[in-house]
Scaffold this active site. Sequence first.
Site, short mmCIF file in Angstrom:
data_model
loop_
_atom_site.label_atom_id
_atom_site.label_comp_id
_atom_site.label_asym_id
_atom_site.label_seq_id
_atom_site.Cartn_x
_atom_site.Cartn_y
_atom_site.Cartn_z
N CYS A 184 -16.84 2.42 -19.41
CA CYS A 184 -17.98 2.49 -18.58
C CYS A 184 -18.85 1.21 -19.19
O CYS A 184 -19.52 0.59 -18.43
CB CYS A 184 -18.76 3.63 -18.80
SG CYS A 184 -18.07 5.18 -18.12
N CYS B 196 -12.35 1.94 -14.12
CA CYS B 196 -12.58 3.40 -13.86
C CYS B 196 -11.48 4.17 -13.92
O CYS B 196 -11.06 5.01 -12.90
CB CYS B 196 -13.59 3.58 -12.73
SG CYS B 196 -14.08 5.14 -12.61
N CYS C 24 -18.69 -1.74 -16.93
CA CYS C 24 -18.56 -1.42 -15.40
C CYS C 24 -19.85 -1.89 -14.66
O CYS C 24 -20.85 -1.96 -15.07
CB CYS C 24 -18.68 0.08 -15.16
SG CYS C 24 -18.64 0.62 -13.57
N GLU D 22 0.83 -1.28 -0.06
CA GLU D 22 0.06 0.00 0.05
C GLU D 22 0.89 1.26 -0.19
O GLU D 22 0.60 2.20 -0.68
CB GLU D 22 -0.94 0.15 1.33
CG GLU D 22 -2.29 -0.76 1.26
CD GLU D 22 -3.03 -0.37 0.13
OE1 GLU D 22 -3.41 0.69 0.04
OE2 GLU D 22 -3.37 -1.55 -0.72
N CYS E 145 -24.40 4.69 -11.85
CA CYS E 145 -23.16 5.94 -11.73
C CYS E 145 -23.73 7.26 -12.17
O CYS E 145 -24.30 7.34 -13.23
CB CYS E 145 -22.26 5.41 -12.85
SG CYS E 145 -20.81 6.75 -12.64
#
Length: 350
Positions: A198, A192, A201, A37, A207
């Site tokens: 899209c 994204c 998605c 991370e 959305c």
Amino acid sequence: MTPQQFQHSILTWYDQKGRKNLPWQQDITPYSVWVSEIMLQQTQVSTVIPFYQRFMQRFPDVETLARAPLDEVLHLWTGLGYYARARNLHRSAQCIAQDHESLFPNDLTALMTLPGIGRSTAGAIRSIAFNQPAAILDGNVKRVLARYAAIDGWPGKSETLKKLWAIAEQLAPKERTAQYSQALMDLGATLCTPNPNCPTCPIAGACRALAQDNPHAYPGKKPKKNNPVRHTYFLVISKPTGELLLQKNPPEGLWGGLWIFPQCDDMNAVETFCERHGICTASRQVLPQRRHTFSHFHLDYQPIRIALKTDTNHAIYTSNDRYWYNHQSPRPLGMPAPVVELIKAATRAL
Ligand code: SF4
């Protein structure tokens, strides 16, 4: 879409399409989640992979990292940038070793007291490594949620960030937390993206940015400002045998703890440096100016190659923080990218 429907859509997509073969997705531990991370902040997955593998090979657990010299940690970070991340990893490892018997705490508050661990990294460690409920909001997830809920404004603004965290918390599940966090990160990294895909998605139906036919408007852009330019001279001093003089920066601040060439503000200071250190030059060459860009300013640096006449310039080499770098048997040291490049150029010229 209810939070449960959102979670279901994201998780179903992740089960079918999510990435499951990244190095930090194997043998998941709080340590591996934490290291990955931190490395992934501001850095792309493809860049991180070799750095992560080398780092984990050398520092396989928090105790090994805590015991390691900072120079070695910075050495393995060389090329990844944002070196405060490496210094914080090292300090946090020492805190975990000393104060937590080398075991990661699993609650958000305790995690966030460790240097360099913010709310999103703490959430990732808790949800992915401990499988406990926690929201995450890294750069990619901010983009997904800003679009999903059509949140205006630049996420660097506290008001916008607050709204994004509220949505992230509201949507975070109580179960399958690890997969959910991975799924959200994956969606932001693979689908994204700044140019979103899209039609494929899983949350397209709900959305808001897509409903407005304007995903590119989210998240809001950082207000533009002209970053200032700073100037410096790097003295690339070499012995006749080819070693180059490096000195260690103080531990905090810009390039903290990294090894760089002696720096001067102007040509007068260059002359003073040479006089003070009794430098007898065989040759001196002013190389073309180069630019290194930081997040908040540009650094224009002018390398000056100074070849010493003799090998016996002891006056320069008087402290532990100065070192004659031998490219044929280099010590593991952390160095910023401009120094690495200049060393390569200088050793090519030998
Ligand atoms: S529909 Fe498009 S803009 Fe909206 S979350 Fe999915 S990929 Fe992003």
